[in-house]
Design a protein around this motif. Sequence first.
Motif, PDB file in Angstrom:
ATOM      1  N   ASN A 129       0.964  -1.065  -0.044  1.00  9.00           N
ATOM      2  CA  ASN A 129       0.054   0.067  -0.125  1.00  9.00           C
ATOM      3  C   ASN A 129       0.774   1.301  -0.034  1.00  9.00           C
ATOM      4  N   GLN A 130       2.055   1.257   0.594  1.00  2.67           N
ATOM      5  CA  GLN A 130       2.855   2.246   0.784  1.00  2.67           C
ATOM      6  C   GLN A 130       3.538   2.522  -0.686  1.00  2.67           C
ATOM      7  N   GLN A 131       3.869   1.582  -1.477  1.00  9.97           N
ATOM      8  CA  GLN A 131       4.622   1.742  -2.681  1.00  9.97           C
ATOM      9  C   GLN A 131       3.846   1.613  -3.931  1.00  9.97           C
ATOM     10  N   SER A 132       2.697   1.847  -3.828  1.00 10.16           N
ATOM     11  CA  SER A 132       1.496   1.866  -4.854  1.00 10.16           C
ATOM     12  C   SER A 132       1.923   2.795  -5.829  1.00 10.16           C
ATOM     13  N   LEU A 133       1.953   2.498  -7.121  1.00  3.35           N
ATOM     14  CA  LEU A 133       2.303   3.232  -8.530  1.00  3.35           C
ATOM     15  C   LEU A 133       3.858   3.464  -8.017  1.00  3.35           C
ATOM     16  N   LYS A 134       4.903   2.812  -7.306  1.00  4.23           N
ATOM     17  CA  LYS A 134       6.249   3.447  -6.967  1.00  4.23           C
ATOM     18  C   LYS A 134       6.277   4.614  -6.629  1.00  4.23           C
ATOM     19  N   ARG A 135       5.287   5.048  -5.730  1.00  6.73           N
ATOM     20  CA  ARG A 135       5.382   6.304  -4.964  1.00  6.73           C
ATOM     21  C   ARG A 135       6.153   6.083  -3.756  1.00  6.73           C
ATOM     22  N   ASP A 163     -17.763   9.604 -15.983  1.00  4.58           N
ATOM     23  CA  ASP A 163     -18.077  10.047 -17.365  1.00  4.58           C
ATOM     24  C   ASP A 163     -16.901  10.671 -17.905  1.00  4.58           C
ATOM     25  N   ASP A 164     -16.862  11.730 -17.345  1.00  3.45           N
ATOM     26  CA  ASP A 164     -15.655  12.738 -17.813  1.00  3.45           C
ATOM     27  C   ASP A 164     -14.172  12.089 -17.794  1.00  3.45           C
ATOM     28  N   VAL A 165     -13.966  11.253 -16.720  1.00  2.68           N
ATOM     29  CA  VAL A 165     -12.687  10.586 -16.711  1.00  2.68           C
ATOM     30  C   VAL A 165     -12.541   9.644 -17.882  1.00  2.68           C
ATOM     31  N   ILE A 166     -13.666   8.848 -18.280  1.00  5.26           N
ATOM     32  CA  ILE A 166     -13.447   7.652 -19.277  1.00  5.26           C
ATOM     33  C   ILE A 166     -13.400   8.376 -20.725  1.00  5.26           C
ATOM     34  N   SER A 167     -14.427   9.614 -20.646  1.00 10.13           N
ATOM     35  CA  SER A 167     -14.340  10.221 -21.918  1.00 10.13           C
ATOM     36  C   SER A 167     -12.860  10.634 -22.370  1.00 10.13           C
ATOM     37  N   ARG A 168     -12.040  11.152 -21.234  1.00 11.20           N
ATOM     38  CA  ARG A 168     -10.900  12.051 -21.803  1.00 11.20           C
ATOM     39  C   ARG A 168      -9.754  10.765 -21.885  1.00 11.20           C
ATOM     40  N   ALA A 213      -0.939  -6.996 -14.151  1.00 13.43           N
ATOM     41  CA  ALA A 213      -0.976  -5.322 -14.025  1.00 13.43           C
ATOM     42  C   ALA A 213      -2.068  -4.859 -13.239  1.00 13.43           C
ATOM     43  N   LEU A 214      -3.323  -5.496 -13.324  1.00 19.66           N
ATOM     44  CA  LEU A 214      -4.531  -4.702 -12.713  1.00 19.66           C
ATOM     45  C   LEU A 214      -4.175  -5.023 -11.141  1.00 19.66           C
ATOM     46  N   LEU A 215      -3.523  -5.978 -10.701  1.00 20.41           N
ATOM     47  CA  LEU A 215      -3.281  -6.058  -9.173  1.00 20.41           C
ATOM     48  C   LEU A 215      -2.060  -4.996  -8.959  1.00 20.41           C
ATOM     49  N   HIS A 216      -1.499  -4.664  -9.760  1.00 17.17           N
ATOM     50  CA  HIS A 216      -0.135  -3.804  -9.340  1.00 17.17           C
ATOM     51  C   HIS A 216      -0.627  -2.302  -9.426  1.00 17.17           C
ATOM     52  N   TYR A 217      -1.677  -1.940 -10.251  1.00 18.26           N
ATOM     53  CA  TYR A 217      -1.947  -0.613 -10.149  1.00 18.26           C
ATOM     54  C   TYR A 217      -2.986  -0.510  -9.289  1.00 18.26           C
ATOM     55  N   GLN A 218      -2.698  -0.135  -8.120  1.00 17.92           N
ATOM     56  CA  GLN A 218      -3.874   0.054  -7.031  1.00 17.92           C
ATOM     57  C   GLN A 218      -3.790   1.365  -6.306  1.00 17.92           C
ATOM     58  N   LEU A 219      -4.519   2.216  -6.366  1.00 17.15           N
ATOM     59  CA  LEU A 219      -4.451   3.452  -5.625  1.00 17.15           C
ATOM     60  C   LEU A 219      -5.960   4.083  -5.477  1.00 17.15           C
ATOM     61  N   PRO A 220      -6.516   3.482  -4.197  1.00 25.66           N
ATOM     62  CA  PRO A 220      -7.940   3.824  -4.161  1.00 25.66           C
ATOM     63  C   PRO A 220      -8.146   5.257  -3.969  1.00 25.66           C
ATOM     64  N   GLN A 221      -7.153   6.216  -3.565  1.00 24.96           N
ATOM     65  CA  GLN A 221      -7.631   7.675  -3.344  1.00 24.96           C
ATOM     66  C   GLN A 221      -7.401   8.219  -4.743  1.00 24.96           C
ATOM     67  N   MET A 222      -6.892   7.537  -5.643  1.00 22.77           N
ATOM     68  CA  MET A 222      -6.724   8.258  -7.232  1.00 22.77           C
ATOM     69  C   MET A 222      -7.262   7.367  -8.144  1.00 22.77           C
ATOM     70  N   PRO A 223      -8.414   7.211  -8.382  1.00 22.24           N
ATOM     71  CA  PRO A 223      -8.843   6.096  -9.332  1.00 22.24           C
ATOM     72  C   PRO A 223      -8.561   6.468 -10.635  1.00 22.24           C
ATOM     73  N   ASP A 224      -8.684   7.803 -11.199  1.00 19.34           N
ATOM     74  CA  ASP A 224      -8.591   8.285 -12.289  1.00 19.34           C
ATOM     75  C   ASP A 224      -6.977   7.835 -12.896  1.00 19.34           C
ATOM     76  N   VAL A 226      -5.223   5.662 -11.551  1.00 14.62           N
ATOM     77  CA  VAL A 226      -5.045   4.188 -11.700  1.00 14.62           C
ATOM     78  C   VAL A 226      -5.400   3.661 -13.244  1.00 14.62           C
ATOM     79  N   VAL A 227      -6.477   4.158 -13.492  1.00 15.82           N
ATOM     80  CA  VAL A 227      -7.226   3.827 -14.924  1.00 15.82           C
ATOM     81  C   VAL A 227      -6.040   4.303 -16.160  1.00 15.82           C
TER      82      VAL A 227
END
Length: 275
Positions: A129-135, A163-168, A213-224, A226-227
């Motif tokens: 959890n501390q190292q999510s997305l290599k942060r 909808d806005d996030v998926i559109s971008r 990769a789906l398991l690797h990219y996990q950051l609940p506070q910033m879902p956009d 992650v996607v």
Amino acid sequence: MADVLSVGVNLEAFAQAISAIQALRSSVSRVFDCLKDGMRNKETLEGREKAFIAHFQDNLHSVNRDLNELERLSNLVGKPSENHPLHNSGLLSLDPVQDKTPLYSQLLQAYKWSNKLQYHAGLASGLLNQQSLKRSANQMGVSAKRRPKAQPTTLVLPPQYVDDVISRIDRMFPEMSIHLSRPNGTSAMLLLDIWSKSNYQVFQKVTDHATTALLHYQLPQMPDVVVRSFMTWLRSYMKLFQAPCQRCGKFLQDGLPPTWRDFRTLEAFHDTCRQ
């Protein structure tokens, strides 16, 4: 003072209870022996009957006495504690053939191993959890010692935001087909066909890597984030058959192209070359 097992059994009373059981069995055996032998060693019938009745009564009194003693000791023996982690299996430690059937020691070893596994799994979860997305803590500008402990959260986003996030993202990756569906009301589902099993080994490996990769990219506070990160990683497979391996420099190995993509650099590697 009597020794007491961790499972709540009084050993001294337990040993006495075993002796009382043996005495009770002997008393019962004498009762049946008396019935089997019948009336003997008296000349007159009346004398034999009196002797038989007296002997039979003595044996019954012995049975009653031994039974009362056993009931008294049974109350002193105690019973296994309900708080014992292995419950009634602790009684296996009383097995006299421990060398031949070491079940209790094996259960204890398995229980300790399970506790250690649960402990280390908790530590690993915290580190991931501390190292999510290599942060790192330095990248976030917060000291690792002062970093607050991550708490489980439930993220609820308004439908318009999703909808806005998926559109971008759809505009960012025009060569990829993305479809947003809401089959059960407000809950959104992003349709990506990465689950259907392919007949080709190369695409089966890509599916396995995508699951990782789906398991690797996990950051609940910033879902956009992650996607977008996952879609960027998935887009790197546009050159699946064109990019050489960054380690061996070959396009094919065992008849397969480099199917692994680094999560950070997106560089292509063969499975054996990335290790």
